[in-house]
Scaffold this motif. Structure first.
Motif, PDB file in Angstrom:
ATOM      1  N   LYS A 143     -35.803 -16.409  -3.139  1.00 13.45           N
ATOM      2  CA  LYS A 143     -35.797 -15.588  -1.932  1.00 13.45           C
ATOM      3  C   LYS A 143     -36.912 -14.531  -2.000  1.00 13.45           C
ATOM      4  O   LYS A 143     -37.585 -14.262  -1.006  1.00 13.45           O
ATOM      5  CB  LYS A 143     -34.431 -14.922  -1.763  1.00 13.45           C
ATOM      6  CG  LYS A 143     -34.290 -14.136  -0.506  1.00 13.45           C
ATOM      7  CD  LYS A 143     -33.395 -14.836   0.458  1.00 13.45           C
ATOM      8  CE  LYS A 143     -33.220 -14.003   1.691  1.00 13.45           C
ATOM      9  NZ  LYS A 143     -32.157 -14.469   2.509  1.00 13.45           N
ATOM     10  N   ALA A 144     -37.104 -13.965  -3.177  1.00  6.54           N
ATOM     11  CA  ALA A 144     -38.148 -12.942  -3.341  1.00  6.54           C
ATOM     12  C   ALA A 144     -39.530 -13.547  -3.105  1.00  6.54           C
ATOM     13  O   ALA A 144     -40.376 -12.936  -2.460  1.00  6.54           O
ATOM     14  CB  ALA A 144     -38.078 -12.317  -4.729  1.00  6.54           C
TER      15      ALA A 144
ATOM     16  N   GLY B 160     -27.254 -12.666  -1.908  1.00  9.29           N
ATOM     17  CA  GLY B 160     -28.331 -12.754  -0.927  1.00  9.29           C
ATOM     18  C   GLY B 160     -29.735 -12.596  -1.482  1.00  9.29           C
ATOM     19  O   GLY B 160     -30.691 -12.533  -0.727  1.00  9.29           O
ATOM     20  N   GLY B 161     -29.869 -12.531  -2.790  1.00  9.68           N
ATOM     21  CA  GLY B 161     -31.194 -12.360  -3.395  1.00  9.68           C
ATOM     22  C   GLY B 161     -31.591 -13.569  -4.216  1.00  9.68           C
ATOM     23  O   GLY B 161     -31.257 -14.699  -3.872  1.00  9.68           O
TER      24      GLY B 161
ATOM     25  N   LEU C  97     -35.023  -8.118  -3.883  1.00  8.51           N
ATOM     26  CA  LEU C  97     -34.517  -9.492  -3.834  1.00  8.51           C
ATOM     27  C   LEU C  97     -34.565 -10.149  -5.211  1.00  8.51           C
ATOM     28  O   LEU C  97     -33.642 -10.874  -5.607  1.00  8.51           O
ATOM     29  CB  LEU C  97     -35.308 -10.317  -2.816  1.00  8.51           C
ATOM     30  CG  LEU C  97     -35.108  -9.901  -1.357  1.00  8.51           C
ATOM     31  CD1 LEU C  97     -36.132 -10.581  -0.469  1.00  8.51           C
ATOM     32  CD2 LEU C  97     -33.695 -10.202  -0.902  1.00  8.51           C
ATOM     33  N   TRP C  98     -35.630  -9.894  -5.957  1.00  8.28           N
ATOM     34  CA  TRP C  98     -35.803 -10.476  -7.291  1.00  8.28           C
ATOM     35  C   TRP C  98     -34.641 -10.087  -8.203  1.00  8.28           C
ATOM     36  O   TRP C  98     -34.169 -10.893  -8.997  1.00  8.28           O
ATOM     37  CB  TRP C  98     -37.135 -10.002  -7.881  1.00  8.28           C
ATOM     38  CG  TRP C  98     -37.497 -10.645  -9.172  1.00  8.28           C
ATOM     39  CD1 TRP C  98     -37.207 -10.196 -10.425  1.00  8.28           C
ATOM     40  CD2 TRP C  98     -38.235 -11.860  -9.357  1.00  8.28           C
ATOM     41  NE1 TRP C  98     -37.715 -11.045 -11.376  1.00  8.28           N
ATOM     42  CE2 TRP C  98     -38.361 -12.082 -10.741  1.00  8.28           C
ATOM     43  CE3 TRP C  98     -38.804 -12.769  -8.469  1.00  8.28           C
ATOM     44  CZ2 TRP C  98     -39.030 -13.168 -11.269  1.00  8.28           C
ATOM     45  CZ3 TRP C  98     -39.477 -13.860  -8.994  1.00  8.28           C
ATOM     46  CH2 TRP C  98     -39.581 -14.057 -10.386  1.00  8.28           C
TER      47      TRP C  98
ATOM     48  N   PRO D  91     -28.432 -14.402  -6.493  1.00  7.68           N
ATOM     49  CA  PRO D  91     -28.402 -15.287  -5.317  1.00  7.68           C
ATOM     50  C   PRO D  91     -27.085 -15.204  -4.539  1.00  7.68           C
ATOM     51  O   PRO D  91     -27.085 -15.248  -3.308  1.00  7.68           O
ATOM     52  CB  PRO D  91     -28.609 -16.690  -5.897  1.00  7.68           C
ATOM     53  CG  PRO D  91     -29.338 -16.450  -7.182  1.00  7.68           C
ATOM     54  CD  PRO D  91     -28.837 -15.129  -7.698  1.00  7.68           C
TER      55      PRO D  91
ATOM     56  N   HIS E 118     -34.753 -15.154  -7.200  1.00  9.73           N
ATOM     57  CA  HIS E 118     -36.203 -15.311  -7.357  1.00  9.73           C
ATOM     58  C   HIS E 118     -36.820 -16.114  -6.229  1.00  9.73           C
ATOM     59  O   HIS E 118     -37.902 -15.761  -5.720  1.00  9.73           O
ATOM     60  CB  HIS E 118     -36.511 -15.948  -8.706  1.00  9.73           C
ATOM     61  CG  HIS E 118     -36.088 -15.071  -9.856  1.00  9.73           C
ATOM     62  ND1 HIS E 118     -36.181 -15.464 -11.162  1.00  9.73           N
ATOM     63  CD2 HIS E 118     -35.572 -13.809  -9.904  1.00  9.73           C
ATOM     64  CE1 HIS E 118     -35.736 -14.505 -11.955  1.00  9.73           C
ATOM     65  NE2 HIS E 118     -35.362 -13.489 -11.215  1.00  9.73           N
TER      66      HIS E 118
ATOM     67  N   ARG F 114     -39.477  -5.113  -0.480  1.00  6.15           N
ATOM     68  CA  ARG F 114     -38.229  -5.880  -0.621  1.00  6.15           C
ATOM     69  C   ARG F 114     -38.301  -6.884  -1.765  1.00  6.15           C
ATOM     70  O   ARG F 114     -37.269  -7.275  -2.301  1.00  6.15           O
ATOM     71  CB  ARG F 114     -37.913  -6.627   0.679  1.00  6.15           C
ATOM     72  CG  ARG F 114     -37.392  -5.704   1.765  1.00  6.15           C
ATOM     73  CD  ARG F 114     -36.936  -6.480   2.971  1.00  6.15           C
ATOM     74  NE  ARG F 114     -35.772  -7.298   2.656  1.00  6.15           N
ATOM     75  CZ  ARG F 114     -35.512  -8.461   3.245  1.00  6.15           C
ATOM     76  NH1 ARG F 114     -36.313  -8.947   4.161  1.00  6.15           N
ATOM     77  NH2 ARG F 114     -34.422  -9.132   2.916  1.00  6.15           N
ATOM     78  N   GLY F 115     -39.499  -7.304  -2.151  1.00  9.68           N
ATOM     79  CA  GLY F 115     -39.644  -8.302  -3.212  1.00  9.68           C
ATOM     80  C   GLY F 115     -38.860  -7.971  -4.467  1.00  9.68           C
ATOM     81  O   GLY F 115     -38.030  -8.780  -4.921  1.00  9.68           O
TER      82      GLY F 115
ATOM     83  N   THR G 246     -31.621  -9.021  -7.214  1.00 11.50           N
ATOM     84  CA  THR G 246     -30.304  -9.224  -6.612  1.00 11.50           C
ATOM     85  C   THR G 246     -29.883 -10.670  -6.861  1.00 11.50           C
ATOM     86  O   THR G 246     -30.653 -11.590  -6.591  1.00 11.50           O
ATOM     87  CB  THR G 246     -30.358  -8.959  -5.083  1.00 11.50           C
ATOM     88  OG1 THR G 246     -30.799  -7.610  -4.874  1.00 11.50           O
ATOM     89  CG2 THR G 246     -28.996  -9.165  -4.441  1.00 11.50           C
TER      90      THR G 246
END
Length: 172
Positions: free
Chosen positions: A170-171, A165-166, A157-158, A162, A168, A153-154, A160
């Protein structure tokens, strides 16, 4: 390998050293040994007891063979074939055990690599990404703390934003 008739435990004892070989080959970046492990698991495909796990480890060997190949500048057509082989194995593993999160994780990763490889073809890349998100949701619902799921998922999220929902933070 000789397949002895009997219980899943007998099969597991025969398969465990092959899986260890695949894992070692992955850490060593030994693509040939990963292929050998994939091939060595073929005699166990007909067994019912561990079928989803055998298919997973065959998929794992091809998936990680591709990832290691990216590091070694292997021909992209070969890498794509490794990823497609892995996807086929992971699909069978998921069909046999729909709650097997690691097979979903491998699928998510393979689709992500294929999307990256097809980034010039936005239609194809979007199609691949579209297959990823439902699997991510299924995997999170089953095992949100699975370390391989978190690892896979890292990058999602990286990349996506913010607001979707993503991001840096969050990742990380």
């Amino acid at each position: 390998s000789v397949i002895r008739p009997g219980r899943a435990n007998d099969t597991a004892k025969q398969v465990a050293p092959i899986v260890a070989q695949i894992q070692h080959a992955d850490y060593a970046g030994d693509r040939a040994a990963m292929q050998k492990g994939y091939d060595d698991l073929k005699p166990f495909l007909e067994g019912k007891e561990l079928a989803s796990r055998i298919r997973y480890w065959r998929g794992f060997a091809q998936w990680r063979r591709a990832i290691n190949g990216f590091n070694d500048s292997v021909d992209p057509k070969e890498l794509e074939q490794n990823l497609k082989s892995a996807l086929g194995e992971f699909k069978i593993a998921m069909d046999k055990d729909p709650r097997f999160v690691d097979a979903k994780v491998g699928t998510i990763s393979c689709l992500g690599y294929l999307a990256f490889m097809n980034r010039q073809d936005q239609t194809r890349a979007k199609e691949l990404v579209g297959q990823i998100m439902p699997l991510v949701k299924e995997a999170i619902d089953i095992a949100p703390d699975n370390p391989r799921l978190i690892w896979v998922r890292g990058p999602i999220l990286w990349n996506t934003p913010p607001e979707r929902g993503g991001g840096h933070d969050k990742a990380i």
